[in-house]
Design a protein around this motif. Structure first.
Motif: not given
Length: 157
Positions: A46-50, A112-115, A119-121
């Protein structure tokens, strides 16, 4: 296809490189995904497409383009985008260019969710990958990887 006489066997270091690269390609995404889920519940899928949507003009990409960029099938990308839509992080909007396809559009909530997940990524990618290449010429590695990804052909310098 080259004939058997034209095929040059791999030496021990080349063989080790190919095998370890294969392991990295399988294990790195798993490790980063596990870290991200543990840190905040946003899986790498989910992170990657965001991330790609955040970098696109208008924070929008055609679904087929987003799928290709994320190395997923269109149906696989559709399933991910449906999950993202349920959270309010992405909207699907009919393409204005031709009226046939769909664009995925990153919402303010999605950004906002991506931001919050970034840090974890970043920490995970540093720990599992980047830190292992200290002292190496990363720019040269990027060029070599890009050649492989784009052409599949070796450098002809």
């Amino acid at each position: 296809m080259p004939s058997e006489e034209q095929v040059q066997p791999l030496d021990a270091s080349e063989e080790a490189f190919v095998r370890e690269l294969g392991r990295v390609l399988l294990e790195l995404p798993r490790a980063v995904d596990a870290d991200m889920v543990k840190a905040g519940g946003l899986p790498l899928s989910e992170y990657t497409p965001l991330m790609y949507l955040s970098e696109a003009p208008g924070r929008a990409m055609r679904m087929s383009e987003l799928a290709a960029t994320c190395s997923l099938s269109l149906s696989g990308m559709t399933r991910v985008v449906i999950r993202l839509e349920k959270h309010g992080w992405v909207e699907r909007v009919k393409c204005t260019e031709d009226g046939r396809g769909w664009n995925a559009v990153l919402t303010d909530a999605g950004l906002d969710r991506l931001v919050r997940a970034w840090p974890a990524h970043l920490a995970s990618v540093r720990r599992h990958l980047v830190d292992h290449f200290k002292g190496h010429d990363l720019a040269e590695l990027v060029i070599a990887f890009r050649r492989v990804a784009v052409t599949g052909e070796p450098a002809h310098d």
